[in-house]
Design a protein around this motif. Structure first.
Motif, PDB file in Angstrom:
ATOM      1  N   SER A 283      26.069  -0.690 -11.122  1.00  0.00           N
ATOM      2  CA  SER A 283      27.429  -0.568 -10.594  1.00  0.00           C
ATOM      3  C   SER A 283      27.433   0.191  -9.274  1.00  0.00           C
ATOM      4  O   SER A 283      28.117  -0.201  -8.311  1.00  0.00           O
ATOM      5  N   ALA A 284      26.668   1.288  -9.227  1.00  0.00           N
ATOM      6  CA  ALA A 284      26.604   2.083  -8.001  1.00  0.00           C
ATOM      7  C   ALA A 284      25.964   1.295  -6.864  1.00  0.00           C
ATOM      8  O   ALA A 284      26.413   1.359  -5.707  1.00  0.00           O
ATOM      9  N   ALA A 285      24.918   0.537  -7.191  1.00  0.00           N
ATOM     10  CA  ALA A 285      24.242  -0.273  -6.163  1.00  0.00           C
ATOM     11  C   ALA A 285      25.165  -1.362  -5.645  1.00  0.00           C
ATOM     12  O   ALA A 285      25.184  -1.663  -4.443  1.00  0.00           O
ATOM     13  N   CYS A 286      25.948  -1.948  -6.542  1.00  0.00           N
ATOM     14  CA  CYS A 286      26.911  -2.974  -6.125  1.00  0.00           C
ATOM     15  C   CYS A 286      27.974  -2.367  -5.208  1.00  0.00           C
ATOM     16  O   CYS A 286      28.332  -2.954  -4.177  1.00  0.00           O
ATOM     17  N   ALA A 287      28.472  -1.199  -5.580  1.00  0.00           N
ATOM     18  CA  ALA A 287      29.487  -0.537  -4.759  1.00  0.00           C
ATOM     19  C   ALA A 287      28.930  -0.212  -3.376  1.00  0.00           C
ATOM     20  O   ALA A 287      29.601  -0.425  -2.353  1.00  0.00           O
ATOM     21  N   GLU A 288      27.708   0.285  -3.343  1.00  0.00           N
ATOM     22  CA  GLU A 288      27.061   0.625  -2.073  1.00  0.00           C
ATOM     23  C   GLU A 288      26.882  -0.605  -1.187  1.00  0.00           C
ATOM     24  O   GLU A 288      27.005  -0.539   0.039  1.00  0.00           O
ATOM     25  N   ALA A 289      26.604  -1.745  -1.821  1.00  0.00           N
ATOM     26  CA  ALA A 289      26.355  -2.986  -1.078  1.00  0.00           C
ATOM     27  C   ALA A 289      27.639  -3.778  -0.808  1.00  0.00           C
ATOM     28  O   ALA A 289      27.590  -4.842  -0.188  1.00  0.00           O
ATOM     29  N   GLY A 290      28.770  -3.270  -1.315  1.00  0.00           N
ATOM     30  CA  GLY A 290      30.019  -3.988  -1.125  1.00  0.00           C
ATOM     31  C   GLY A 290      30.107  -5.255  -1.949  1.00  0.00           C
ATOM     32  O   GLY A 290      30.773  -6.225  -1.571  1.00  0.00           O
ATOM     33  N   ARG A 291      29.450  -5.246  -3.102  1.00  0.00           N
ATOM     34  CA  ARG A 291      29.434  -6.406  -3.985  1.00  0.00           C
ATOM     35  C   ARG A 291      30.241  -6.116  -5.246  1.00  0.00           C
ATOM     36  O   ARG A 291      30.404  -4.959  -5.640  1.00  0.00           O
ATOM     37  N   LYS A 292      30.709  -7.163  -5.900  1.00  0.00           N
ATOM     38  CA  LYS A 292      31.394  -7.010  -7.172  1.00  0.00           C
ATOM     39  C   LYS A 292      30.365  -6.830  -8.282  1.00  0.00           C
ATOM     40  O   LYS A 292      29.322  -7.486  -8.273  1.00  0.00           O
ATOM     41  N   ARG A 293      30.666  -5.981  -9.242  1.00  0.00           N
ATOM     42  CA  ARG A 293      29.720  -5.713 -10.332  1.00  0.00           C
ATOM     43  C   ARG A 293      29.352  -6.989 -11.088  1.00  0.00           C
ATOM     44  O   ARG A 293      28.196  -7.160 -11.500  1.00  0.00           O
ATOM     45  N   GLU A 294      30.309  -7.896 -11.255  1.00  0.00           N
ATOM     46  CA  GLU A 294      30.032  -9.113 -12.021  1.00  0.00           C
ATOM     47  C   GLU A 294      29.094 -10.075 -11.308  1.00  0.00           C
ATOM     48  O   GLU A 294      28.673 -11.072 -11.889  1.00  0.00           O
TER      49      GLU A 294
ATOM     50  N   LEU B  78      15.567  -1.764  -8.676  1.00  0.00           N
ATOM     51  CA  LEU B  78      16.737  -2.622  -8.853  1.00  0.00           C
ATOM     52  C   LEU B  78      17.788  -2.392  -7.769  1.00  0.00           C
ATOM     53  O   LEU B  78      18.504  -3.316  -7.374  1.00  0.00           O
ATOM     54  N   GLU B  79      17.906  -1.159  -7.259  1.00  0.00           N
ATOM     55  CA  GLU B  79      18.882  -0.885  -6.207  1.00  0.00           C
ATOM     56  C   GLU B  79      18.580  -1.683  -4.951  1.00  0.00           C
ATOM     57  O   GLU B  79      19.496  -2.229  -4.309  1.00  0.00           O
ATOM     58  N   GLU B  80      17.304  -1.757  -4.587  1.00  0.00           N
ATOM     59  CA  GLU B  80      16.916  -2.521  -3.405  1.00  0.00           C
ATOM     60  C   GLU B  80      17.210  -4.006  -3.590  1.00  0.00           C
ATOM     61  O   GLU B  80      17.634  -4.695  -2.655  1.00  0.00           O
ATOM     62  N   ALA B  81      16.996  -4.500  -4.821  1.00  0.00           N
ATOM     63  CA  ALA B  81      17.258  -5.911  -5.104  1.00  0.00           C
ATOM     64  C   ALA B  81      18.750  -6.223  -5.008  1.00  0.00           C
ATOM     65  O   ALA B  81      19.156  -7.241  -4.435  1.00  0.00           O
ATOM     66  N   VAL B  82      19.575  -5.344  -5.567  1.00  0.00           N
ATOM     67  CA  VAL B  82      21.026  -5.547  -5.502  1.00  0.00           C
ATOM     68  C   VAL B  82      21.500  -5.500  -4.049  1.00  0.00           C
ATOM     69  O   VAL B  82      22.333  -6.309  -3.620  1.00  0.00           O
ATOM     70  N   ALA B  83      20.972  -4.571  -3.283  1.00  0.00           N
ATOM     71  CA  ALA B  83      21.356  -4.452  -1.877  1.00  0.00           C
ATOM     72  C   ALA B  83      21.011  -5.717  -1.095  1.00  0.00           C
ATOM     73  O   ALA B  83      21.747  -6.116  -0.184  1.00  0.00           O
ATOM     74  N   ALA B  84      19.897  -6.341  -1.460  1.00  0.00           N
ATOM     75  CA  ALA B  84      19.469  -7.547  -0.756  1.00  0.00           C
ATOM     76  C   ALA B  84      20.295  -8.767  -1.154  1.00  0.00           C
ATOM     77  O   ALA B  84      20.374  -9.739  -0.406  1.00  0.00           O
ATOM     78  N   GLY B  85      20.885  -8.732  -2.363  1.00  0.00           N
ATOM     79  CA  GLY B  85      21.705  -9.854  -2.808  1.00  0.00           C
ATOM     80  C   GLY B  85      21.264 -10.508  -4.091  1.00  0.00           C
ATOM     81  O   GLY B  85      21.770 -11.582  -4.450  1.00  0.00           O
ATOM     82  N   ALA B  86      20.342  -9.903  -4.829  1.00  0.00           N
ATOM     83  CA  ALA B  86      19.878 -10.494  -6.093  1.00  0.00           C
ATOM     84  C   ALA B  86      21.039 -10.712  -7.051  1.00  0.00           C
ATOM     85  O   ALA B  86      21.963  -9.908  -7.127  1.00  0.00           O
TER      86      ALA B  86
END
Length: 239
Positions: A20-31, A214-222
């Motif tokens: 959730s935190a990684a999504c928020a940081e990346a400006g992505r929705k948690r879902e 996992l944070e790096e993956a979420v930031a990239a768009g996984a």
């Protein structure tokens, strides 16, 4: 609640908070990000507890362990992912329980999976494993096909009966130009995914990132992260 269920619930909560935190940081929705819990070396009883806690995606990497575990948990509403290097002589067994095979890296494996899927009268999702430590279309040290071989292999999957091309998967390389640079590796995977989706728009699944990155993956768009240790604890064989 049993001690083990409480332990899993606490671990799962921490991992969910990280996503959730990684999504928020990346400006992505948690879902936008799905958690896949890698249950290798852990018993079917843990899989049942995870299901009770709301987990729906689980992954295994060895058929000899996965097959009996999946059979024991056949009554649960789970989606099973196979993430290990797969030999063709294990394909028939894997095709009996795996909903998605994330580690496809050669035409011979595509053909074997297609025959098995047709024989089992079911459709299997396929991710092409990309080896970012390999040149062109060579195989990587940890499995996977080099970036230059993705497009041709994708066409083979798309044309194969019984298979569905879902997208791409990678494991952050331990050697080569991306050693110690998981974010750069995942950014490269996203570039390859963008090119793939021009010809195959539905192949939008990107499986990347594990407990440590996992944070790096979420930031990239996984779209999917594969987490084992952070949820289940240190592997029994490593204790």
């Amino acid at each position: 609640m049993t001690d083990r269920k409480a332990e899993l619930a606490a671990n799962l909560g921490r991992v969910t908070e990280r996503i959730s935190a990684a999504c928020a940081e990346a400006g992505r929705k948690r879902e936008e990000v799905t958690l896949i819990v890698v249950t290798k070396t852990y018993p079917a009883s843990d899989v049942r507890l995870l299901a009770e806690l709301g987990v729906r995606h689980v992954a295994e990497n060895r058929d000899q362990e996965a097959a009996p575990k999946a059979a024991e948990c056949a009554d649960l509403p789970l989606i099973w992912h196979f993430v290990g290097q797969l030999q063709t002589n294990k394909v028939r067994s894997v095709s009996s329980y795996a909903d998605v095979v994330q580690s496809v890296d050669r035409k011979r494996l595509v053909d074997a999976l297609s025959r098995a899927a047709v024989g089992a009268a079911r459709e299997m999702g396929v991710l092409i494993q990309v080896a970012l430590d390999a040149d062109s279309d060579e195989r990587g040290a940890r499995g996977g096909v080099g970036p230059g071989g993705v497009e041709r292999l994708a066409e083979s999957v798309a044309e194969a009966e019984g298979l569905r091309l879902d997208g791409l998967m990678t494991v952050a390389p331990l050697t080569g130009p991306y050693e110690g640079r998981p974010r750069a590796a995942f950014d490269r995977l996203m570039e390859i995914s963008s090119r793939l989706r021009v010809a195959h728009p539905a192949a939008n699944m990107v499986s990347a990132g594990m407990s440590s990155d996992l944070e790096e993956a979420v930031a990239a768009g996984a779209t999917h992260v594969r987490v084992g240790t952070a949820v289940l604890g240190v592997r029994p064989s490593l204790r």
